[in-house]
Design a protein around this motif. Structure first.
Motif, short mmCIF file in Angstrom:
data_model
loop_
_atom_site.label_atom_id
_atom_site.label_comp_id
_atom_site.label_asym_id
_atom_site.label_seq_id
_atom_site.Cartn_x
_atom_site.Cartn_y
_atom_site.Cartn_z
N MET A 1 -22.76 29.59 -59.87
CA MET A 1 -21.96 29.19 -61.03
C MET A 1 -20.61 28.58 -60.67
O MET A 1 -20.09 27.75 -61.40
CB MET A 1 -21.73 30.40 -61.95
N LEU A 2 -20.03 29.03 -59.55
CA LEU A 2 -18.68 28.62 -59.18
C LEU A 2 -18.68 27.75 -57.93
O LEU A 2 -19.47 27.97 -57.00
CB LEU A 2 -17.81 29.86 -58.93
N ASP A 3 -17.75 26.80 -57.88
CA ASP A 3 -17.63 25.93 -56.70
C ASP A 3 -16.74 26.60 -55.65
O ASP A 3 -16.32 27.75 -55.81
CB ASP A 3 -17.13 24.54 -57.09
N GLU A 4 -16.43 25.86 -54.60
CA GLU A 4 -15.65 26.39 -53.49
C GLU A 4 -14.23 26.77 -53.90
O GLU A 4 -13.58 27.59 -53.24
CB GLU A 4 -15.59 25.37 -52.34
N GLU A 5 -13.71 26.18 -54.96
CA GLU A 5 -12.36 26.49 -55.46
C GLU A 5 -12.38 27.62 -56.49
O GLU A 5 -11.35 27.98 -57.04
CB GLU A 5 -11.70 25.26 -56.06
N GLY A 6 -13.56 28.16 -56.77
CA GLY A 6 -13.66 29.24 -57.74
C GLY A 6 -13.70 28.77 -59.18
O GLY A 6 -13.54 29.57 -60.10
N GLU A 7 -13.94 27.49 -59.40
CA GLU A 7 -14.04 26.94 -60.76
C GLU A 7 -15.52 26.78 -61.11
O GLU A 7 -16.38 26.72 -60.24
CB GLU A 7 -13.34 25.58 -60.83
N LEU A 8 -15.80 26.67 -62.41
CA LEU A 8 -17.18 26.44 -62.83
C LEU A 8 -17.70 25.15 -62.22
O LEU A 8 -16.99 24.14 -62.22
CB LEU A 8 -17.26 26.34 -64.36
N ARG A 9 -18.90 25.21 -61.70
CA ARG A 9 -19.51 24.01 -61.15
C ARG A 9 -19.68 22.99 -62.27
O ARG A 9 -19.88 23.34 -63.43
CB ARG A 9 -20.87 24.32 -60.53
N ARG A 10 -19.61 21.74 -61.91
CA ARG A 10 -19.68 20.64 -62.86
C ARG A 10 -20.97 20.65 -63.67
O ARG A 10 -20.99 20.29 -64.83
CB ARG A 10 -19.54 19.32 -62.09
N PHE A 11 -22.06 21.09 -63.05
CA PHE A 11 -23.36 21.05 -63.70
C PHE A 11 -23.74 22.37 -64.38
O PHE A 11 -24.87 22.54 -64.82
CB PHE A 11 -24.45 20.64 -62.71
N VAL A 12 -22.80 23.30 -64.47
CA VAL A 12 -23.05 24.57 -65.17
C VAL A 12 -22.17 24.60 -66.42
O VAL A 12 -20.95 24.49 -66.34
CB VAL A 12 -22.73 25.78 -64.27
N VAL B 1 -16.78 26.77 -73.09
CA VAL B 1 -15.56 27.34 -72.51
C VAL B 1 -14.65 26.28 -71.91
O VAL B 1 -13.45 26.50 -71.77
CB VAL B 1 -15.85 28.43 -71.46
N ARG B 2 -15.19 25.10 -71.59
CA ARG B 2 -14.35 24.03 -71.05
C ARG B 2 -13.35 23.53 -72.09
O ARG B 2 -12.33 22.96 -71.75
CB ARG B 2 -15.21 22.89 -70.53
N PHE B 3 -13.67 23.74 -73.37
CA PHE B 3 -12.77 23.34 -74.45
C PHE B 3 -11.99 24.53 -74.98
O PHE B 3 -11.23 24.41 -75.94
CB PHE B 3 -13.55 22.66 -75.58
N GLU B 4 -12.18 25.68 -74.36
CA GLU B 4 -11.42 26.89 -74.69
C GLU B 4 -10.46 27.12 -73.52
O GLU B 4 -9.71 26.24 -73.18
CB GLU B 4 -12.39 28.07 -74.92
N VAL C 1 -25.85 27.61 -69.22
CA VAL C 1 -26.77 26.49 -69.41
C VAL C 1 -26.60 25.49 -68.27
O VAL C 1 -25.58 24.79 -68.21
CB VAL C 1 -26.53 25.79 -70.76
N PRO C 2 -27.58 25.40 -67.37
CA PRO C 2 -27.48 24.39 -66.32
C PRO C 2 -27.67 23.01 -66.94
O PRO C 2 -28.50 22.84 -67.83
CB PRO C 2 -28.61 24.74 -65.35
N ALA C 3 -26.91 22.05 -66.46
CA ALA C 3 -27.04 20.69 -66.95
C ALA C 3 -28.38 20.13 -66.51
O ALA C 3 -28.89 20.44 -65.45
CB ALA C 3 -25.90 19.82 -66.42
N VAL C 4 -28.93 19.27 -67.34
CA VAL C 4 -30.21 18.63 -67.06
C VAL C 4 -29.96 17.16 -66.83
O VAL C 4 -29.24 16.51 -67.60
CB VAL C 4 -31.19 18.85 -68.21
N ALA C 5 -30.50 16.64 -65.77
CA ALA C 5 -30.34 15.22 -65.46
C ALA C 5 -31.69 14.65 -65.04
O ALA C 5 -32.62 15.38 -64.74
CB ALA C 5 -29.33 15.03 -64.33
#
Length: 93
Positions: free
Chosen positions: A46-57, A66-69, A85-89
């Motif tokens: 879920m989290l990237d190397e910086e401890g933030e939510l991964r772009r595709f999660v 939560v990105r808008f909260e 919710v994993p992003a779908v591409a």
């Protein structure tokens, strides 16, 4: 009472194939840390190397992105529903 965390199919092998698990209240960061303690590997996915939510999660609390909260600081209360919710591409060309 706790929050309900909806687990997407790609993470279910980590939760023993459970589609939902109880989540702690507090912040989303607290909830992810608790999930990681109980189901090792969740945070890494879920989290990237910086401890933030991964772009595709994408994470929603009661249907709110939560990105808008407040991101990882977004508050989770008793009875809330947390959706991972994993992003779908993809597609065809």
């Amino acid at each position: 009472m706790a929050a309900t965390v909806l687990i997407p199919q790609p993470l279910r092998p980590l939760t023993g194939d459970q589609p939902t698990v109880d989540g702690v209240t507090g912040s989303l960061s607290d909830c992810i840390a608790d999930l990681e303690a109980r189901f090792p590997g969740v945070a890494e996915r879920m989290l990237d190397e910086e401890g933030e939510l991964r772009r595709f999660v994408n994470v929603y609390i009661n249907g709110e992105d939560v990105r808008f909260e407040d991101g990882l600081a977004t508050t989770i209360n008793d009875g809330d529903e947390v959706s991972i919710v994993p992003a779908v591409a993809g597609g065809s060309s």
